[in-house]
Design a protein around this motif. Structure first.
Motif, PDB file in Angstrom:
ATOM      1  N   CYS A 122     -12.334 -14.984  -4.995  1.00 17.91           N
ATOM      2  CA  CYS A 122     -11.857 -13.905  -5.674  1.00 17.91           C
ATOM      3  C   CYS A 122     -11.001 -14.050  -6.388  1.00 17.91           C
ATOM      4  CB  CYS A 122     -11.738 -12.871  -4.270  1.00 17.91           C
ATOM      5  SG  CYS A 122     -13.090 -12.722  -3.252  1.00 17.91           S
ATOM      6  N   PRO A 123     -10.898 -13.550  -7.520  1.00 21.68           N
ATOM      7  CA  PRO A 123      -9.544 -13.713  -8.587  1.00 21.68           C
ATOM      8  C   PRO A 123      -8.759 -12.556  -8.296  1.00 21.68           C
ATOM      9  CG  PRO A 123     -11.708 -12.657  -9.728  1.00 21.68           C
ATOM     10  CD  PRO A 123     -11.980 -13.121  -8.262  1.00 21.68           C
ATOM     11  N   ARG A 124      -7.514 -12.569  -8.855  1.00 25.00           N
ATOM     12  CA  ARG A 124      -6.637 -11.880  -8.727  1.00 25.00           C
ATOM     13  C   ARG A 124      -6.920 -10.448  -9.459  1.00 25.00           C
ATOM     14  NH1 ARG A 124      -1.475 -14.343  -7.195  1.00 25.00           N
ATOM     15  NH2 ARG A 124      -1.564 -16.457  -7.963  1.00 25.00           N
ATOM     16  N   ARG A 125      -6.649  -9.061  -8.887  1.00 24.48           N
ATOM     17  CA  ARG A 125      -6.531  -8.153  -9.497  1.00 24.48           C
ATOM     18  C   ARG A 125      -5.555  -8.138 -10.568  1.00 24.48           C
ATOM     19  NH1 ARG A 125      -7.058  -4.284  -4.234  1.00 24.48           N
ATOM     20  NH2 ARG A 125      -9.476  -4.149  -4.260  1.00 24.48           N
ATOM     21  N   ASN A 126      -5.535  -7.588 -11.840  1.00 22.13           N
ATOM     22  CA  ASN A 126      -4.568  -7.490 -13.082  1.00 22.13           C
ATOM     23  C   ASN A 126      -4.078  -8.872 -12.925  1.00 22.13           C
ATOM     24  OD1 ASN A 126      -4.426  -4.689 -13.206  1.00 22.13           O
ATOM     25  ND2 ASN A 126      -4.123  -4.791 -10.968  1.00 22.13           N
ATOM     26  N   ALA A 127      -5.079  -9.898 -13.295  1.00 24.55           N
ATOM     27  CA  ALA A 127      -4.703 -11.454 -13.582  1.00 24.55           C
ATOM     28  C   ALA A 127      -3.998 -11.693 -14.813  1.00 24.55           C
ATOM     29  CB  ALA A 127      -6.356 -11.963 -13.728  1.00 24.55           C
ATOM     30  N   GLY A 128      -4.272 -10.704 -15.731  1.00 23.57           N
ATOM     31  CA  GLY A 128      -3.528 -10.992 -16.951  1.00 23.57           C
ATOM     32  C   GLY A 128      -1.998 -10.651 -16.845  1.00 23.57           C
ATOM     33  N   VAL A 129      -1.412  -9.962 -15.603  1.00 20.03           N
ATOM     34  CA  VAL A 129      -0.021  -9.965 -15.484  1.00 20.03           C
ATOM     35  C   VAL A 129       0.340 -10.969 -14.708  1.00 20.03           C
ATOM     36  CG1 VAL A 129       1.791  -8.549 -14.387  1.00 20.03           C
ATOM     37  CG2 VAL A 129      -0.453  -7.676 -15.124  1.00 20.03           C
ATOM     38  N   LYS A 130       1.438 -11.886 -15.450  1.00 20.23           N
ATOM     39  CA  LYS A 130       1.903 -13.097 -14.833  1.00 20.23           C
ATOM     40  C   LYS A 130       3.121 -13.169 -14.074  1.00 20.23           C
ATOM     41  CE  LYS A 130      -2.005 -15.085 -16.553  1.00 20.23           C
ATOM     42  NZ  LYS A 130      -3.096 -15.766 -15.693  1.00 20.23           N
ATOM     43  N   GLY A 131       3.315 -14.258 -13.374  1.00 19.95           N
ATOM     44  CA  GLY A 131       4.646 -14.595 -12.772  1.00 19.95           C
ATOM     45  C   GLY A 131       5.421 -13.257 -12.121  1.00 19.95           C
ATOM     46  N   ASP A 132       6.816 -13.273 -12.536  1.00 15.53           N
ATOM     47  CA  ASP A 132       7.452 -12.274 -11.839  1.00 15.53           C
ATOM     48  C   ASP A 132       7.102 -10.926 -12.291  1.00 15.53           C
ATOM     49  OD1 ASP A 132       9.123 -14.222 -10.730  1.00 15.53           O
ATOM     50  OD2 ASP A 132      10.792 -14.135 -11.916  1.00 15.53           O
ATOM     51  N   ASP A 133       6.426 -10.596 -13.210  1.00 16.78           N
ATOM     52  CA  ASP A 133       6.089  -9.266 -13.478  1.00 16.78           C
ATOM     53  C   ASP A 133       5.141  -8.802 -12.775  1.00 16.78           C
ATOM     54  OD1 ASP A 133       7.479  -9.463 -16.006  1.00 16.78           O
ATOM     55  OD2 ASP A 133       5.557 -10.008 -17.392  1.00 16.78           O
ATOM     56  N   ARG A 134       4.588  -9.590 -11.690  1.00 16.38           N
ATOM     57  CA  ARG A 134       3.346  -9.346 -10.973  1.00 16.38           C
ATOM     58  C   ARG A 134       3.990  -8.124  -9.841  1.00 16.38           C
ATOM     59  NH1 ARG A 134      -1.464 -10.536 -11.248  1.00 16.38           N
ATOM     60  NH2 ARG A 134      -2.028 -10.076  -9.147  1.00 16.38           N
ATOM     61  N   ASP A 135       5.496  -8.346  -9.787  1.00 21.80           N
ATOM     62  CA  ASP A 135       6.427  -7.702  -8.789  1.00 21.80           C
ATOM     63  C   ASP A 135       6.054  -6.312  -9.160  1.00 21.80           C
ATOM     64  OD1 ASP A 135       7.082  -9.843  -7.383  1.00 21.80           O
ATOM     65  OD2 ASP A 135       8.931 -10.098  -8.446  1.00 21.80           O
ATOM     66  N   GLY A 136       5.953  -5.976 -10.598  1.00 20.51           N
ATOM     67  CA  GLY A 136       5.907  -4.380 -10.860  1.00 20.51           C
ATOM     68  C   GLY A 136       4.308  -3.824 -10.355  1.00 20.51           C
ATOM     69  N   LEU A 137       3.460  -4.481  -9.798  1.00 21.63           N
ATOM     70  CA  LEU A 137       2.314  -4.064  -9.345  1.00 21.63           C
ATOM     71  C   LEU A 137       2.500  -3.491  -8.042  1.00 21.63           C
ATOM     72  CD1 LEU A 137      -0.118  -6.865 -10.905  1.00 21.63           C
ATOM     73  CD2 LEU A 137       0.386  -4.669 -11.750  1.00 21.63           C
ATOM     74  N   VAL A 138       3.476  -3.807  -7.128  1.00 23.17           N
ATOM     75  CA  VAL A 138       3.716  -3.816  -5.948  1.00 23.17           C
ATOM     76  C   VAL A 138       4.569  -2.509  -5.740  1.00 23.17           C
ATOM     77  CG1 VAL A 138       4.667  -4.458  -3.748  1.00 23.17           C
ATOM     78  CG2 VAL A 138       3.414  -5.978  -5.141  1.00 23.17           C
ATOM     79  N   ILE A 139       4.111  -1.235  -5.085  1.00 23.83           N
ATOM     80  CA  ILE A 139       4.754   0.014  -4.765  1.00 23.83           C
ATOM     81  C   ILE A 139       5.450  -0.170  -3.564  1.00 23.83           C
ATOM     82  CG2 ILE A 139       4.737   2.222  -4.748  1.00 23.83           C
ATOM     83  CD1 ILE A 139       1.910   2.157  -5.891  1.00 23.83           C
ATOM     84  N   ASP A 140       6.956  -0.659  -3.599  1.00 23.08           N
ATOM     85  CA  ASP A 140       7.677  -0.960  -2.231  1.00 23.08           C
ATOM     86  C   ASP A 140       8.946  -0.186  -2.766  1.00 23.08           C
ATOM     87  OD1 ASP A 140       9.120  -1.816  -0.173  1.00 23.08           O
ATOM     88  OD2 ASP A 140       8.706  -4.040  -0.665  1.00 23.08           O
ATOM     89  N   PRO A 141       9.175   0.897  -1.741  1.00 16.39           N
ATOM     90  CA  PRO A 141      10.498   1.782  -1.705  1.00 16.39           C
ATOM     91  C   PRO A 141      11.411   1.359  -1.038  1.00 16.39           C
ATOM     92  CG  PRO A 141       8.875   2.866  -0.591  1.00 16.39           C
ATOM     93  CD  PRO A 141       8.127   1.607  -1.464  1.00 16.39           C
ATOM     94  N   GLY A 142      11.067   0.276  -0.153  1.00 15.42           N
ATOM     95  CA  GLY A 142      11.871  -0.415   1.008  1.00 15.42           C
ATOM     96  C   GLY A 142      12.025   0.313   2.341  1.00 15.42           C
ATOM     97  N   PRO A 143      12.670  -0.073   3.376  1.00 21.98           N
ATOM     98  CA  PRO A 143      12.518   0.500   4.595  1.00 21.98           C
ATOM     99  C   PRO A 143      13.373   1.996   4.655  1.00 21.98           C
ATOM    100  CG  PRO A 143      14.137  -1.064   4.690  1.00 21.98           C
ATOM    101  CD  PRO A 143      13.616  -1.040   3.322  1.00 21.98           C
ATOM    102  N   ARG A 144      13.154   3.050   5.308  1.00 21.75           N
ATOM    103  CA  ARG A 144      13.855   4.127   5.658  1.00 21.75           C
ATOM    104  C   ARG A 144      14.029   4.204   7.224  1.00 21.75           C
ATOM    105  NH1 ARG A 144      13.790   3.390   0.728  1.00 21.75           N
ATOM    106  NH2 ARG A 144      13.388   5.056  -0.655  1.00 21.75           N
ATOM    107  N   SER A 145      15.217   4.806   7.519  1.00 26.43           N
ATOM    108  CA  SER A 145      15.450   5.122   8.887  1.00 26.43           C
ATOM    109  C   SER A 145      15.698   6.713   9.321  1.00 26.43           C
ATOM    110  CB  SER A 145      16.758   4.119   9.329  1.00 26.43           C
ATOM    111  OG  SER A 145      16.242   2.854   9.221  1.00 26.43           O
ATOM    112  N   ILE A 146      15.531   7.075  10.618  1.00 23.59           N
ATOM    113  CA  ILE A 146      15.695   8.266  11.049  1.00 23.59           C
ATOM    114  C   ILE A 146      16.133   8.362  12.483  1.00 23.59           C
ATOM    115  CG2 ILE A 146      13.274   8.673  11.421  1.00 23.59           C
ATOM    116  CD1 ILE A 146      13.380  11.605  10.104  1.00 23.59           C
ATOM    117  N   ALA A 147      16.501   9.406  12.830  1.00 22.95           N
ATOM    118  CA  ALA A 147      17.087   9.332  14.300  1.00 22.95           C
ATOM    119  C   ALA A 147      17.465  10.832  14.685  1.00 22.95           C
ATOM    120  CB  ALA A 147      18.355   8.577  14.597  1.00 22.95           C
ATOM    121  N   GLY A 148      17.263  11.352  15.780  1.00 18.39           N
ATOM    122  CA  GLY A 148      17.384  12.560  16.294  1.00 18.39           C
ATOM    123  C   GLY A 148      16.407  13.275  16.474  1.00 18.39           C
ATOM    124  N   ALA A 149      16.648  14.591  16.898  1.00 19.79           N
ATOM    125  CA  ALA A 149      15.388  15.695  17.315  1.00 19.79           C
ATOM    126  C   ALA A 149      15.337  16.826  15.864  1.00 19.79           C
ATOM    127  CB  ALA A 149      15.577  16.308  18.608  1.00 19.79           C
ATOM    128  N   GLY A 150      14.217  17.073  15.472  1.00 22.64           N
ATOM    129  CA  GLY A 150      14.236  17.865  14.269  1.00 22.64           C
ATOM    130  C   GLY A 150      14.830  17.329  13.088  1.00 22.64           C
TER     131      GLY A 150
END
Length: 636
Positions: A122-150
């Protein structure tokens, strides 16, 4: 408060949220086994937009024997939640087949004609995007935290939003965190928005549209509990944000719970199988055949109200639920109808009448059709032999069509509640066919994925680069991509965008064999439905069987009664990308036993009239074909 707690755990171990385009409206997903929505529940807001399904997570304190002794709320302990969601579909590999089946491995089975197939690469999706540019294909907002009621109860507080991820530089929100009034975690996903990096570039296939993204996601759920003067790190869970459920409360014959349960059993092979429960193990398999009547006309013909194989008819159900020898022949006849999960032969007419992982036209592989899991098959065998617990109540045996359980998990004893939450979340997800699937797919059936039953193993550190192509040997390697998961690891195996797959996987790809069966995923993506106007007519003064038995294609007018009358394939998938929320939700409404109708009827609700007012559209691509008559792998 209990003083014998030795650890804390999060449940459900795998929670499920779903996208929807209502900006404010949402509902909490199933939290009790065998959940059904109430008969007055709507899944769209006042503007006709699909409600998001939120996943709710809870923390439980366990004693030394692993028994739950406390459900944590804000009144007894403080919980700080952390969630990390991502969408990595565009940076993953193209889906062709489930990589764990023989055809993908390049293994020829004795039952399959023709030469030995070559192993899939199985080849990569968007195989024409190479190297570090492939990081732009990943939607990653990072972690979020929350605490308490309501906290963030009304939504909109920016610190709890997964809104900083991008696809090719364009922001793509993936959802937000909230807590309920007891401090339990609520995770809401994206809004069902899909699109291409190149403006106006149409989708062209069912699952591997380069340049495209959607806003489903998945990732780990963690919690730190402050209790008894110290901090405890709870055993983590996982969140999957999947596409909408257009038939909420109807379940597949093979559920994702059955798949994950079987994988968990392989982690402890010496554990005795235990008692077979008719209520929990057998009835759901039989009942799901019957419930398919509301979403596929072939299933209505074979298993629906008044049909010979209506397993939920009280007189029939009492016989099936009775372990005595006098009903042994009936149980054995039903058991013999089920396809064997080792696929020894081409079982054309066996149950369930669903397509499988190796579907092709014409059929050439036993995996053309879905089989129950090995664990389900063994339970059915024991049931046929009379080795089961007849644990359904008289009330349940008398009225299974209208049985709606209490939706509050508090109605379940504390000791059973964690497992019930696990089951409720996953039994409302599909366990096949995995081509690739609706919510999550074939890797879930591998014990390699789990630290312990239902608990996915976390990846520590960056993931290796698996190369320009992915093969079965790499995917299934003990230290391969299934060994551990990170944000986005589960949903990356799915189609991109999800709408093109949802509108592609229909039914009866060989109409000369059967006009309605086999079918793919009708309890998520309906085929044939009871329209609202026919439901009202059936309940009216002149109502009758004609109205009640009327079924229309859910995807009308794009997909008509026969595939040959359908719009061009590319028109169907591209229109569904933007119009998915206009289609009806199949929901339960009151029937009428006095008119010889079921007490509960599943009806197409809230379908937007605009769908029927438009004119046919031209093909969006040069030479676009019809919905598949020939080889669905090529067209999908």
């Amino acid at each position: 408060m209990p003083d014998d707690i030795v650890r804390f755990v999060i449940h459900p171990a795998i929670g499920v949220a779903r996208v929807g385009n209502s900006p404010d409206g949402f509902f909490i997903g199933p939290e009790v086994p065998h959940w059904r929505p109430s008969t007055d529940m709507s899944f769209k807001d006042s503007e006709g937009r699909i409600l998001r399904q939120a996943a709710r997570f809870r923390v439980f304190g366990l004693d030394r024997d692993g028994r739950p002794v406390l459900e944590v709320t804000e009144e007894v302990a403080r919980v700080e939640w952390t969630v990390h969601l991502a969408n990595a579909k565009a940076a993953w590999y193209r889906f062709q087949l489930a990589l764990d089946i023989p055809e993908a491995k390049g293994v020829k089975e004795p039952t399959v004609a023709g030469p030995t197939p070559a192993p899939l690469a199985c080849p990569r999706r968007n195989a024409g995007v190479k190297g570090d540019d492939r990081d732009g294909l990943v939607i990653d907002p990072g972690p979020r935290s929350i605490a308490g009621a309501g906290t963030n109860a009304g939504g909109g507080e920016p610190e709890y939003a997964f809104d900083s991820g991008t696809f090719c530089g364009v922001p793509v929100p993936l959802g937000e965190l909230r807590t309920d009034d007891a401090g339990r975690l609520l995770v809401l996903g994206g809004f069902g928005r899909s699109g291409s990096a190149a403006p106006h570039a149409p989708a062209y296939t069912f699952g591997n549209n380069d340049g495209w993204h959607d806003d489903v996601s998945d990732g780990p759920v963690e919690a730190v509990v402050t209790y008894g003067g110290r901090k405890w790190r709870a055993e983590g869970a996982w969140l999957v944000c999947a596409p909408p459920d257009f038939t909420p409360g109807l379940r597949s014959i093979v559920t994702m719970h059955a798949i994950v349960e079987e994988a968990g059993a392989r982690l402890a092979p010496g554990v005795a199988p235990g008692t077979v429960s008719f209520r929990h193990d057998i009835f759901p398999i039989l009942a799901s055949h019957v419930e398919h009547q509301w979403v596929n006309f072939g299933m209505a013909r074979e298993f629906g109200w008044g049909a010979a194989s209506d397993f939920m008819r009280p007189a029939m159900l009492r016989r099936l639920a009775d372990p005595s020898p006098r009903h042994g022949d009936l149980r054995f006849q039903v058991f013999r109808r089920f396809r064997h999960p080792v696929y020894r032969s081409m079982e054309y007419d066996a149950l369930p009448p669903l397509y499988g992982d190796g579907m092709d036209v014409p059929a050439k592989d036993p995996r053309q059709w879905l089989a129950v899991t090995a664990r389900q098959h063994e339970r059915l065998r024991r049931w046929a032999a009379g080795d089961f617990e007849p644990d359904m109540t008289e009330e349940e045996l008398s009225g299974p069509y209208d049985a709606i359980p209490d939706p509050d998990p508090a109605s379940i004893p504390l000791g059973q509640r964690p497992a019930a939450l696990d089951r409720a979340a996953l039994e409302n997800c599909l366990g096949g066919p995995f081509h690739p699937g609706c919510e999550i797919t074939w890797p879930m059936r591998h014990a390699l994925m789990y630290e312990r039953p239902f608990r996915l193993r976390r990846r520590e550190g960056p993931e290796p680069d698996w190369g320009d192509t992915l093969t079965s040997s790499t995917a299934l390697h003990p230290r391969g991509p299934l060994y551990a998961s990170g944000p986005g690891s589960l949903t990356r195996w799915m189609a991109v965008p999800w709408q093109t797959d949802t509108s592609s996987c229909l039914s009866a790809y060989e109409p000369d064999v059967d006009e309605y069966l086999p079918t793919f995923w009708p309890v998520r993506v309906p085929n044939d439905v009871l329209p609202w106007e026919m439901y009202r007519e059936a309940l009216g003064a002149d109502g009758g069987d004609t109205a009640f038995l009327t079924r229309r294609k859910w995807l009308r007018p794009m997909v008509q009664k026969t595939l040959g009358e359908s719009d061009p394939y590319t028109v169907v998938i591209n229109r569904f990308v933007t119009e998915w929320y206009l289609y009806g939700v199949i929901a339960p409404r009151p029937g009428d036993p006095d008119r010889d109708l079921p007490p509960l009827v599943w009806v197409e609700t809230d379908r937007d009239p605009a769908l029927d007012a438009r004119t046919p559209a031209p093909a969006l691509l040069e030479g676009a074909g019809k919905l598949p008559h020939a080889n669905p792998r090529h067209l999908r």
